[in-house]
Write a protein that holds these residues in place. Structure first.
Motif, PDB file in Angstrom:
ATOM      1  N   THR A  16       0.828  -1.216   0.000  1.00  0.00           N
ATOM      2  CA  THR A  16       0.000   0.000   0.000  1.00  0.00           C
ATOM      3  C   THR A  16       0.859   1.260   0.000  1.00  0.00           C
ATOM      4  OG1 THR A  16      -0.238  -0.135   2.395  1.00  0.00           O
ATOM      5  CG2 THR A  16      -2.001  -1.094   1.073  1.00  0.00           C
ATOM      6  N   CYS A  20       0.746   4.042  -2.937  1.00  0.00           N
ATOM      7  CA  CYS A  20       0.558   5.469  -2.651  1.00  0.00           C
ATOM      8  C   CYS A  20       1.643   6.311  -3.314  1.00  0.00           C
ATOM      9  CB  CYS A  20       0.537   5.709  -1.144  1.00  0.00           C
ATOM     10  SG  CYS A  20       0.209   7.412  -0.700  1.00  0.00           S
ATOM     11  N   ALA A 118      -5.744   7.316  -3.431  1.00  0.00           N
ATOM     12  CA  ALA A 118      -4.477   6.785  -2.911  1.00  0.00           C
ATOM     13  C   ALA A 118      -4.060   7.441  -1.601  1.00  0.00           C
ATOM     14  CB  ALA A 118      -3.386   6.965  -3.950  1.00  0.00           C
TER      15      ALA A 118
END
Length: 150
Positions: A16, A20, A118
Motif C-alpha cells: 500500500t 501510494c 491513494a
C-alpha cells in the motif's frame, strides 16, 4: 520465520505504501472555471503543464518507510526490534498524514481540494502495521511463556 502472519501484514503495508507512491493523491480545482492541478507525492502538475516540487517531503517520508518495512520483515529473529520498527514506521505515516493535511490546506488557498483515492493508503498501512506489531508482541509473549515452562 517468514511464514508468520505479521509478515503478511507487513507485506500488505509495503504494497500500500508503494501504491501510494505511484498514484495521484489529490487535485486542486479552481473555484470558477479552469483546469485542475494534480498532486502526487513528489510534485504538483499545474494546469499549464508546469511541475512544482512543493510536496517532495511526502515522497521522502514514504521512501524512508519502504526499506524500513522491508528490514522489519527480515528482522524476524529480533522480535523486540521488529516491534520498535513497526512503531517507527507508524510514526512516519502519522507524520505523512499531518503533512498531507497541511499541504492540502496551504498550497492553493483559492482552490478547492479533492482528496485522491491513494491518500487513504497510508492509513491502511498504519492499521496493518498496528496489526503486525500486535502479532509480533503476541509471538514474543508465546516464546517467553515457552521459556518459563522449560
Amino acid at each position: 520465520m517468514l511464514q508468520r502472519k505479521q509478515t503478511i501484514y507487513l507485506l500488505l503495508a509495503l504494497a500500500t505504501i508503494v501504491a501510494c507512491l505511484c498514484l495521484p493523491i489529490g487535485s486542486f480545482e479552481p473555484k470558477g472555471m479552469g483546469l485542475s492541478n494534480v498532486m502526487t507525492n513528489l510534485w504538483i502538475v499545474r494546469a499549464d503543464g508546469v511541475t512544482a516540487f512543493d510536496p517532495w517531503v511526502l515522497f521522502a517520508i514514504l521512501i524512508v518507510c519502504c526499506p524500513t518495512v522491508l528490514f522489519t520483515i527480515f528482522d524476524y529473529r529480533n522480535r523486540r526490534r521488529q516491534a520498535r520498527f513497526c512503531i517507527f514506521v507508524m510514526l512516519l505515516l502519522i507524520g505523512w498524514c499531518v503533512l498531507y493535511a497541511a499541504f492540502s490546506q496551504l498550497l492553493f488557498k483559492d482552490m478547492i481540494f479533492h482528496v485522491g483515492f491513494a491518500s487513504a493508503f497510508p492509513l491502511v498501512s498504519l492499521i496493518l502495521l498496528w496489526l503486525a506489531r500486535r502479532a509480533v508482541l503476541a509471538d514474543e509473549a508465546l516464546v517467553r511463556a515457552a521459556d518459563r515452562i522449560r
